[in-house]
Scaffold this motif. Sequence first.
Motif, short mmCIF file in Angstrom:
data_model
loop_
_atom_site.label_atom_id
_atom_site.label_comp_id
_atom_site.label_asym_id
_atom_site.label_seq_id
_atom_site.Cartn_x
_atom_site.Cartn_y
_atom_site.Cartn_z
N VAL A 132 7.35 -23.68 18.37
CA VAL A 132 8.59 -24.43 18.59
C VAL A 132 8.63 -25.52 17.53
O VAL A 132 7.62 -26.19 17.27
CB VAL A 132 8.64 -25.05 20.00
N GLY A 133 9.79 -25.67 16.91
CA GLY A 133 9.92 -26.65 15.84
C GLY A 133 10.94 -27.74 16.15
O GLY A 133 11.75 -27.61 17.09
N TRP A 134 10.87 -28.80 15.38
CA TRP A 134 11.85 -29.89 15.41
C TRP A 134 12.13 -30.32 13.99
O TRP A 134 11.28 -30.17 13.10
CB TRP A 134 11.29 -31.12 16.15
N ARG A 135 13.29 -30.90 13.77
CA ARG A 135 13.61 -31.50 12.48
C ARG A 135 14.42 -32.76 12.73
O ARG A 135 15.17 -32.85 13.69
CB ARG A 135 14.38 -30.53 11.59
N THR A 136 14.25 -33.74 11.86
CA THR A 136 15.00 -34.98 12.04
C THR A 136 15.20 -35.67 10.71
O THR A 136 14.51 -35.39 9.73
CB THR A 136 14.29 -35.91 13.05
N ASP A 137 16.16 -36.57 10.69
CA ASP A 137 16.47 -37.35 9.49
C ASP A 137 15.28 -38.22 9.11
O ASP A 137 14.59 -38.78 9.98
CB ASP A 137 17.70 -38.23 9.80
N MET A 174 10.07 -32.25 9.15
CA MET A 174 9.86 -31.06 9.96
C MET A 174 8.58 -31.20 10.79
O MET A 174 7.55 -31.68 10.30
CB MET A 174 9.73 -29.82 9.07
N TYR A 175 8.66 -30.76 12.05
CA TYR A 175 7.53 -30.77 12.98
C TYR A 175 7.44 -29.42 13.67
O TYR A 175 8.43 -28.67 13.74
CB TYR A 175 7.72 -31.83 14.06
N SER A 176 6.27 -29.12 14.22
CA SER A 176 6.13 -27.90 15.01
C SER A 176 5.00 -28.03 16.01
O SER A 176 4.12 -28.89 15.90
CB SER A 176 5.89 -26.68 14.11
#
Length: 200
Positions: A132-137, A174-176
Motif C-alpha cells: 500500500v502506498g501514499w504520496r504527498t506534497d 512517496m511512501y509505502s
Amino acid sequence: MAFVEPVTLQDRGVRLEPLELHHEAGLAAAAADGQLWQLRITSVPEPDQTRAYIEAALQARREGHRFAFAVIDEARGEVVGTTSYHDIVPAVRRVEIGWTWYARRVQRTHVNTTAKLLLLTHAFDTLGCHVVGWRTDNFNFASQRAIERLGARKDGVLRGHALRRDGTIRDTVMYSMRSGEWPEAKAQLLYLLKQKAQAE
C-alpha cells in the motif's frame, strides 16, 4: 470484476461508504469547515466545485484506478471528509491511499487513524495487497508526519512531479508499506487509537 468492489467499512463511530452524488452537500459543508480549499497543498474542492469533484471520482471508479469513500461521523450522521484508494494496480496487488481530507473539527481526533486502520485492514486482509502506498506534497509536512506515524516507509521524492492548484510544480514524497510490515503497523494503530480514546 473490479479489484476494489463497493464496500462499506466501519469502526469506532466512523463509517467509510462509497462516495456518491448524494454526499455533495455534506462534503461541501466539510470543506467549508476551515475553508480547506484555500490550502495550496491539498485537493479540497471549493464549495461550488464539490459536484464536479464527486463526478470526477465516480468516473475514476468506472475506469478502475480510484475508489473514493465518504467519511461519516456515525454519531452525528454527518459527512466529515473523504479518502480514496487510488493508483490501483491489480496485477501487482497494489493500491495507494490518498485524496484524503477532513473538516477542521475532526482533524487530530481518532477519525483519520480509524479510517486508515479500516482501509489498511481491507487492503491487506481482504484484497490481499502486497503493498500500500501514499504520496504527498513536499511542503505538506503534517501529511508526511501522519503517514510516517502509520508505519509507512519513505521510498523517495519524485521531483517536478505534479501541478498544484496554484499552478506551481510540486515535488512528491512517496511512501509505502508491504504486507509483511502490516501486523506491526496494525498493532501500533490500535495502540494509538487506545491512547486517543483515553485523551478524548
